[in-house]
Scaffold this active site. Sequence first.
Site, PDB file in Angstrom:
ATOM      1  N   LYS A 192       0.915  -1.260   0.106  1.00  0.00           N
ATOM      2  CA  LYS A 192       0.107  -0.095  -0.023  1.00  0.00           C
ATOM      3  C   LYS A 192       0.831   1.292   0.184  1.00  0.00           C
ATOM      4  O   LYS A 192       0.819   2.045  -0.760  1.00  0.00           O
ATOM      5  CB  LYS A 192      -0.967   0.020   1.177  1.00  0.00           C
ATOM      6  CG  LYS A 192      -1.756   1.126   1.322  1.00  0.00           C
ATOM      7  CD  LYS A 192      -2.765   1.079   2.652  1.00  0.00           C
ATOM      8  CE  LYS A 192      -3.677   2.446   2.594  1.00  0.00           C
ATOM      9  NZ  LYS A 192      -4.433   2.370   3.705  1.00  0.00           N
ATOM     10  N   GLU A 200      10.430  -4.805   4.529  1.00  0.00           N
ATOM     11  CA  GLU A 200      10.258  -6.239   4.078  1.00  0.00           C
ATOM     12  C   GLU A 200      10.058  -6.396   2.383  1.00  0.00           C
ATOM     13  O   GLU A 200      10.945  -7.029   1.922  1.00  0.00           O
ATOM     14  CB  GLU A 200       9.275  -6.906   4.691  1.00  0.00           C
ATOM     15  CG  GLU A 200       9.622  -7.304   6.506  1.00  0.00           C
ATOM     16  CD  GLU A 200       9.043  -6.208   7.030  1.00  0.00           C
ATOM     17  OE1 GLU A 200       8.951  -5.025   6.578  1.00  0.00           O
ATOM     18  OE2 GLU A 200       8.882  -6.377   8.379  1.00  0.00           O
ATOM     19  N   GLY A 246      -4.938  -1.726   5.028  1.00  0.00           N
ATOM     20  CA  GLY A 246      -4.023  -2.908   4.441  1.00  0.00           C
ATOM     21  C   GLY A 246      -4.897  -4.430   4.738  1.00  0.00           C
ATOM     22  O   GLY A 246      -4.878  -4.895   3.811  1.00  0.00           O
ATOM     23  N   ARG A 247      -5.316  -4.279   5.857  1.00  0.00           N
ATOM     24  CA  ARG A 247      -6.096  -5.695   6.130  1.00  0.00           C
ATOM     25  C   ARG A 247      -7.353  -5.810   5.625  1.00  0.00           C
ATOM     26  O   ARG A 247      -7.891  -6.941   5.968  1.00  0.00           O
ATOM     27  CB  ARG A 247      -6.054  -5.811   7.793  1.00  0.00           C
ATOM     28  CG  ARG A 247      -6.705  -4.750   8.584  1.00  0.00           C
ATOM     29  CD  ARG A 247      -6.406  -4.761  10.150  1.00  0.00           C
ATOM     30  NE  ARG A 247      -6.633  -3.420  10.834  1.00  0.00           N
ATOM     31  CZ  ARG A 247      -6.177  -2.253  10.743  1.00  0.00           C
ATOM     32  NH1 ARG A 247      -4.947  -2.322  10.053  1.00  0.00           N
ATOM     33  NH2 ARG A 247      -6.666  -1.361  11.431  1.00  0.00           N
ATOM     34  N   GLU A 302      -5.007  -6.295  14.582  1.00  0.00           N
ATOM     35  CA  GLU A 302      -4.416  -5.047  14.337  1.00  0.00           C
ATOM     36  C   GLU A 302      -5.671  -4.127  14.397  1.00  0.00           C
ATOM     37  O   GLU A 302      -5.023  -2.776  14.580  1.00  0.00           O
ATOM     38  CB  GLU A 302      -3.895  -5.222  12.959  1.00  0.00           C
ATOM     39  CG  GLU A 302      -2.997  -3.934  12.496  1.00  0.00           C
ATOM     40  CD  GLU A 302      -2.175  -4.255  11.301  1.00  0.00           C
ATOM     41  OE1 GLU A 302      -2.570  -4.139  10.447  1.00  0.00           O
ATOM     42  OE2 GLU A 302      -0.913  -4.630  11.172  1.00  0.00           O
ATOM     43  N   HIS A 346      -5.312 -32.780  17.894  1.00  0.00           N
ATOM     44  CA  HIS A 346      -4.254 -33.836  18.210  1.00  0.00           C
ATOM     45  C   HIS A 346      -2.906 -33.052  18.459  1.00  0.00           C
ATOM     46  O   HIS A 346      -1.926 -33.462  18.667  1.00  0.00           O
ATOM     47  CB  HIS A 346      -3.780 -34.572  17.102  1.00  0.00           C
ATOM     48  CG  HIS A 346      -4.794 -35.666  16.489  1.00  0.00           C
ATOM     49  ND1 HIS A 346      -5.029 -36.646  17.197  1.00  0.00           N
ATOM     50  CD2 HIS A 346      -5.610 -35.556  15.722  1.00  0.00           C
ATOM     51  CE1 HIS A 346      -6.119 -37.267  16.263  1.00  0.00           C
ATOM     52  NE2 HIS A 346      -6.654 -36.524  15.763  1.00  0.00           N
ATOM     53  N   LYS A 398       9.029  -0.583  14.070  1.00  0.00           N
ATOM     54  CA  LYS A 398       9.507  -0.324  12.816  1.00  0.00           C
ATOM     55  C   LYS A 398      10.779   0.800  12.989  1.00  0.00           C
ATOM     56  O   LYS A 398      11.683   0.779  12.342  1.00  0.00           O
ATOM     57  CB  LYS A 398       8.271   0.127  11.839  1.00  0.00           C
ATOM     58  CG  LYS A 398       7.419  -0.901  11.226  1.00  0.00           C
ATOM     59  CD  LYS A 398       6.607  -0.050  10.139  1.00  0.00           C
ATOM     60  CE  LYS A 398       5.451  -0.976   9.831  1.00  0.00           C
ATOM     61  NZ  LYS A 398       4.574  -0.354   9.161  1.00  0.00           N
TER      62      LYS A 398
HETATM   63  O1  LIG Z   1       1.208  -2.706   2.137  1.00  0.00           O
HETATM   64  P1  LIG Z   1       2.077  -2.192   3.158  1.00  0.00           P
HETATM   65  O2  LIG Z   1       2.114  -0.766   2.947  1.00  0.00           O
HETATM   66  O3  LIG Z   1       3.382  -2.533   2.466  1.00  0.00           O
HETATM   67  O4  LIG Z   1       1.945  -2.463   4.523  1.00  0.00           O
HETATM   68  C1  LIG Z   1       2.096  -3.794   5.011  1.00  0.00           C
HETATM   69  C2  LIG Z   1       1.342  -3.976   6.232  1.00  0.00           C
HETATM   70  O5  LIG Z   1       2.110  -3.343   7.083  1.00  0.00           O
HETATM   71  C3  LIG Z   1       1.159  -2.717   8.195  1.00  0.00           C
HETATM   72  O6  LIG Z   1       1.245  -1.356   8.084  1.00  0.00           O
HETATM   73  C4  LIG Z   1       1.756  -3.273   9.698  1.00  0.00           C
HETATM   74  O7  LIG Z   1       3.080  -3.146   9.944  1.00  0.00           O
HETATM   75  C5  LIG Z   1      -0.099  -3.194   7.810  1.00  0.00           C
HETATM   76  O8  LIG Z   1      -1.095  -2.650   8.348  1.00  0.00           O
HETATM   77  C6  LIG Z   1       0.016  -3.464   6.505  1.00  0.00           C
HETATM   78  O9  LIG Z   1      -1.146  -4.321   6.025  1.00  0.00           O
END
Ligand SMILES: O=P(O)(O)OC[C@H]1O[C@](O)(CO)[C@@H](O)[C@@H]1O
Length: 547
Positions: free
Chosen positions: A204, A210, A264-265, A350, A381, A514
């Site tokens: 987003k 990452e 995002g979620r 979240e 199990h 972060k």
């Molecule tokens: O889509 P982006 O901006 O890479 O964010 C990834 C995820 O990181 C977050 O901001 C949390 O760190 C989430 O809310 C989001 O889904």
Amino acid sequence: MSDKIDDAFMALAADHAARKSQHVADLFAADPNRFADFSVRLDDLLLDFSKCSLTGDTLAILIELAQAAGVEEKRDAMFAGVHINVTEDRAVLHTALRDTSTTPLNVDGQDVRADVAQVLADMARFAEGIRSGKLAGWTGKPITDVVNIGIGGSDLGPAMATLALAPYHDGPRSHYVSNVDGAHLFDTISPLDPASTLFIVASKTFTTQETMSNAASARAWLVEALGEPAVGHHFAAVSTALDKVAAFGIAPDRVFGFWDWVGGRYSVWSAIGLPVMLAVGPANFRRFLDGGHAMDEHFRSAPLAQNLPVLLALVGVWHRDVCGYATRAVIPYDQHLSRLPAYFQQLDMESNGKRVTLEGKPVAYDTGPVMWGEPGTNGQHAFFQLIHQGTSPIPVEFLIAAHGHNEDKDPLLKRQHAMLIANCLAQSEALMRGRTEAEAKAQLLAAGRDEDTADRIAPHRVFPGSRPSVTLAYDKLDPFALGRIIALYEHRVFVEGAIWGINSFDQWGVELGKELASTLLPAVESGTAPDSLSGSSAGLLQHLTAK
Ligand SMILES: O=P(O)(O)OC[C@H]1O[C@](O)(CO)[C@@H](O)[C@@H]1O
């Protein structure tokens, strides 16, 4: 919190205290209609919450609570595009992504309907091109493997949905890379042929550490194999930050946008769902959206007492705030939903893992519980021992389909689905009913044990019962059914957040870690801990970077 909300919570606490030792089995014995009274349907989707300790009176107070919290007004504000995400000053309109209506929907003066339809059409064109082989790789090879690079909402939703819709998967193979641990990318792409691999960089913000580092490594892998000019044929991007995507070098016709009013979620319905569309095709993706929309319509129109998301939320509030249960388990008896618990963890925790109200004051009641789970029957199990006999009850949410996808192919597979249903029902029945010491002892005696042994072993074989569970049953896990389930849980999170008076749509709690990670990276690379670091972290840093 208003007086009416406090009054409702006090009435619920009194109800709970008065019935603390009441067994749910007695509620069933007293009311032959209990299943009908405490279950609700939307077509083939059935939510049964009769195995929880609610009575008609409890439910009436819970509905009053929802009314006092203004759930209906808040719901209408969300659908209308009001900036209910107050800390980020944003509308919350993922519901618009699955709505085909042409009635204008203005967000900040702009009608978003046309934008949504345009991006969906662009996604479909691209997906058809890749799926048919018309949009090939740099060397002319058709794309056989799609690697989505994203994390959190840019990974969990599409990864969960791709697996859930495996029986409909007729496009290129799908892979999901999220972790900054390079092993994730390396292990995923090593067996792939760069000439037939498409990367989707999904973020987003297009700043997430990452995703950006995995994207850079994927790009280097591709360039090493095919050369720099190949990049344009092997990368696509999904983001709200189109300027940043352009800087990464992805061609505009391979960039699919979405908007800041999609959290995002909540974004699997947007262009973030592109890998799902590539896997199952645009028509099946549309059915997934339609399922979500059907739940939206139900949520908007059904009276509170027959409203699935509202009832699921009220049961959640009863367990969290009145019974004091700190966690809830989601156990899909559906192997295709094995990523659902992870997806729900982000959606729920979240969204509702918050400690201040919309006004920034400490919350008056406990908010989001820990959500966790695994598919059944595997969980049986592993950790079901604790759910049945541990000291703290854990409400369980079972999901089960009446029909599996393979049952018509083979009588043995049909039998396996029957076994799946039997196991699911057996677990909720055992949790609710339990087993007394006298029953345990009688069983042992009947099995030939002597009196002393039976007395000694029986306490270990007692199940307290009255352990709560809800069951969500549906006909078959097709795209429409999946869309309905996901939207049901989204709205459940919304209703719970509305009752607690929190903002379910920001996520400031992820920021501090972060920030510290980016300031620590140079320290890790140089092996020198800054003075500001605690003794523990400095010691660990030295240990990890010593050689
Ligand atoms: O889509 P982006 O901006 O890479 O964010 C990834 C995820 O990181 C977050 O901001 C949390 O760190 C989430 O809310 C989001 O889904």
